[in-house]
Design an enzyme around this catalytic site. Structure first.
Site, short mmCIF file in Angstrom:
data_model
loop_
_atom_site.label_atom_id
_atom_site.label_comp_id
_atom_site.label_asym_id
_atom_site.label_seq_id
_atom_site.Cartn_x
_atom_site.Cartn_y
_atom_site.Cartn_z
N GLY A 142 0.82 -1.20 0.00
CA GLY A 142 0.00 0.00 0.00
C GLY A 142 0.86 1.26 0.00
O GLY A 142 1.96 1.29 -0.57
N SER A 143 0.39 2.29 0.68
CA SER A 143 1.07 3.58 0.65
C SER A 143 2.38 3.61 1.42
O SER A 143 3.13 4.60 1.34
CB SER A 143 0.14 4.67 1.18
OG SER A 143 -0.94 4.88 0.30
N THR A 144 2.70 2.56 2.19
CA THR A 144 4.02 2.52 2.83
C THR A 144 5.13 2.41 1.78
O THR A 144 6.30 2.58 2.10
CB THR A 144 4.13 1.32 3.80
OG1 THR A 144 3.93 0.10 3.08
CG2 THR A 144 3.09 1.43 4.91
N PHE A 145 4.74 2.13 0.54
CA PHE A 145 5.69 2.02 -0.56
C PHE A 145 6.15 3.40 -1.06
O PHE A 145 7.19 3.52 -1.71
CB PHE A 145 5.01 1.27 -1.72
CG PHE A 145 5.94 0.59 -2.68
CD1 PHE A 145 6.86 -0.33 -2.25
CD2 PHE A 145 5.87 0.86 -4.04
CE1 PHE A 145 7.70 -0.99 -3.14
CE2 PHE A 145 6.69 0.22 -4.94
CZ PHE A 145 7.61 -0.70 -4.49
N LYS A 146 5.39 4.44 -0.74
CA LYS A 146 5.64 5.76 -1.31
C LYS A 146 6.98 6.39 -0.91
O LYS A 146 7.65 7.01 -1.75
CB LYS A 146 4.48 6.69 -0.97
CG LYS A 146 3.20 6.31 -1.72
CD LYS A 146 1.98 7.10 -1.26
CE LYS A 146 0.74 6.66 -2.03
NZ LYS A 146 -0.50 7.29 -1.55
#
Length: 642
Positions: A327-331
């Site tokens: 999810g957005s922890t990849f950003k």
């Protein structure tokens, strides 16, 4: 007349011939006997003397004491104790059912005990006796001793037991031991350790108990015992004592571990916290968990069924064996890749209108109407999807996958546990190997857009996520995660601390690292985790993430209340603290927990609060365990059983 004299002469001649034949036969027989004696007494004297000696002398193996396991503060996590066991040798019992019925009148034997006995009897044919009851108290021992004469083939023995005093806490990391199976025997033979396992009945089956089996087992000793013709021991001729197994000193902090497990409460999920400077794992949680004490003597069928058939899968080691979309922890990693490769510069800005169009497909932002003007910092703080849709399209899958390999995505971390999965870092090469038909093997540009926000084919373990954020916030320090940081000689108390493994330093541009860390700090101040970290007395950085379990149709909105609980989004949070020179990096996932700010971030807050409360103890050097042993010998202490 002549015939009369001739007949006795002929008879005498025949008699002499017969005597000659008989004498020759006697000589031949004596020759054979003498030859046999020469063969036995001279030619093969050494061989048969050794055999005779072996018949007189019996070699009795002395099984070593298994090493114990301690945390970084010398808290005992796994130890040994001795207890009475009621055991049956089935071959000496005429009517087993009747014997069990009569024993039940003296010592309490439950249905679970009987079921476990049957299971062990089937699996453990090599053992002479099988326990029907373990951990007998003194009263039970006394009651049986009075009537022992009625039960040939049944006896009381004193056996060592493995004890896991913290029950389900850290169970997946510590593992458990069990009785040696045929498969274990084969592995022992293949490792050339057969002689060292003579007399041993237990072996590591899971977790660190299995990974460090030969370290914990020790070296088997032996006694030379003189026996009578009836096989009874007469005296001990010589004794070579066994060498206890080494103790393991872990990097785990049990106080932090317990805080993390309690914070997850009754939810399914995982947490990994580590020191980014050396890879030492401070906490590793897989929830729900199990009691490893159940497996030591062979788990009964009822408990096995509960654990094995539970939809929550408590036996699954989630930190290393489960993969999830990040999810957005990849950003933050995407932002670092863009800056370091020149796809974006520090002052880059874009205007977010709430969606990104690619061909005939529209990729929607999480905020209706968009985030307005967005820079690198705001894209992380407010978790702007549109910023990363555009970025992914500009970078392409090749630039993304080649750079993100630096963080360990899609590869084994090398942690000292068995069963780790690689996860999936999507790339053209990966897709060509993963799919079969030419159409499915082809990489489509539209797939890259989903990859950029941590969805699509992305799949990583919680350990990989913790390791990756550690690499990023440490400025490129890549150290292999590990649980065992030292080994102790149980006999001398001498401790050998192990050097961190495979530390590499990637040439990250420090100004970009600082920018990402400051943005993640702002996440806790004004961003998506501000409520979870409100009032924190220490600085930390973080990033929330929400990972879809199933895909929505274009234009369809996610409605949590209308979705089955196990189909709800997973909740992620990655964190580190402090901002400068971080000492802890962490990844938390709550399965089907919904938004990361609601489920995972509060768990991280509890863990970081505990870390800072005990920071001096965590970071200080542990006390030498041999000093503790002078006050209390752990091997002679019988712990209260759970």
């Amino acid at each position: 007349m002549s015939n009369q004299f001739r007949q006795p002469e002929q008879a005498l001649k025949e008699l002499r011939f017969r005597l000659s034949i008989a004498g020759a036969m006697v000589l031949v027989l004596f020759g054979i006997l003498i030859g046999r004696l020469v063969w036995l007494q001279i030619v093969h004297y050494s061989k048969f003397t050794a055999q005779a000696e072996n018949n007189r002398i019996t070699i009795v193996p002395l099984v070593p004491t298994r090493g114990i396991i301690l945390d970084r503060n010398q808290t005992v996590l796994v130890d040994n104790y001795s207890a009475y066991t009621l055991e049956i040798t089935p071959t000496k019992i005429k009517n087993l059912d009747e014997t069990l019925e009569q024993l039940s009148k003296i010592v309490k034997i439950t249905t679970l005990d009987k079921n476990r006995f049957k299971k062990l009897r089937y699996e453990s044919k090599r053992f002479e006796s099988i326990p029907i009851r373990t951990r007998l108290n003194d009263e039970e021992v006394a009651r049986f001793a009075v009537q022992a004469y009625k039960f040939p083939g049944v006896e009381i023995r004193v056996r060592p037991f493995r004890n896991y005093p913290y029950l389900e806490y850290a169970a997946h990391a510590l593992g458990y031991i069990g009785r040696i199976s045929e498969r274990d025997e084969q592995e022992i033979k293949e490792s050339n350790e057969a002689n060292n396992y003579r007399g041993t009945t237990y072996i590591g089956k899971y977790g660190l108990e299995k990974m460090y089996e030969y370290e914990l087992h020790g070296i088997t000793g032996f006694e030379e015992v003189e026996t009578s013709a009836g096989g009874k021991a007469v005296r001990v001729l010589s004794r070579h004592p066994s060498t206890p197994g080494n103790n393991l000193i872990l990097s785990l902090d049990m106080k932090l571990q317990i805080a993390a497990e309690r914070a997850l409460d009754n939810r399914r999920g995982a947490l990994v916290a580590l020191d980014p400077n050396n890879g030492n794992i401070l906490a590793m949680v897989s929830h729900p968990s199990f009691d490893p004490n159940l497996f030591v003597e062979g788990i009964d069928s009822e408990n096995w069924k509960i654990l094995n058939e539970s939809p929550d899968r408590p036996l699954l080691n989630r930190p290393i064996a489960c993969t999830y979309p990040p999810g957005s922890t990849f950003k933050p990693f995407m932002a670092m890749a863009a800056l370091d490769q020149g796809f974006r510069h520090i002052n880059y800005r874009m205007f977010d209108i709430g969606h990104f169009d690619f061909g005939k497909r529209r990729f929607m932002d999480d905020k209706e109407g968009g985030h307005g003007t967005v820079d690198i910092t705001k894209s992380i703080v407010e978790s702007c999807n549109t910023f990363y849709y555009q970025l992914g399209n500009d970078m392409g899958i090749d630039a993304i996958s080649s750079y993100l390999e630096n963080f360990g995505f899609g590869a084994l971390t090398g942690v000292d546990l068995l069963g780790e999965r690689t996860g999936v870092l999507p790339s053209r090469k990966w897709k060509q190997n993963a799919f079969k038909t030419p159409e499915t093997k082809r990489w489509y540009p539209g797939e890259t857009i989903s990859i950029a926000i941590g969805q699509g084919y992305n799949n990583y373990t919680p350990l990989q996520m913790a390791h990756a954020i550690g690499v990023l916030v440490s400025g490129g320090v890549n150290a292999t995660p590990r649980l065992v940081s030292g080994k102790q000689n149980a006999a001398t108390g001498e401790i050998e601390y192990l050097e961190p493994k495979n530390i590499k330093k990637f040439p990250f541009e420090q100004q970009y690292v600082d920018l990402i860390k400051k943005a993640m700090f702002q996440v806790t101040q004004s961003g998506t985790s501000r409520f979870a970290f409100q009032g924190a007395s220490y600085p930390s950085g973080g990033k929330t993430g929400t990972a879809q379990v199933f895909g929505l149709k274009q234009g369809e909105k996610y409605k949590s209340e209308a979705i089955d609980e196990r189909l709800k989004d997973h909740s992620w949070y990655i964190a580190f603290s402090p901002i400068d020179n971080p000492k802890i990096a962490m990844a938390v996932i709550v399965e089907n927990g919904g938004f990361g700010s609601q489920a995972a971030a509060p768990v991280a807050r509890v863990v970081l609060d505990t870390f800072w409360e005990t920071e001096v103890g965590l970071m200080g050097p542990p006390l030498p365990y041999f000093l503790e042993r002078k006050r209390k010998n752990i091997f002679e202490t019988k712990l209260t059983q759970p």
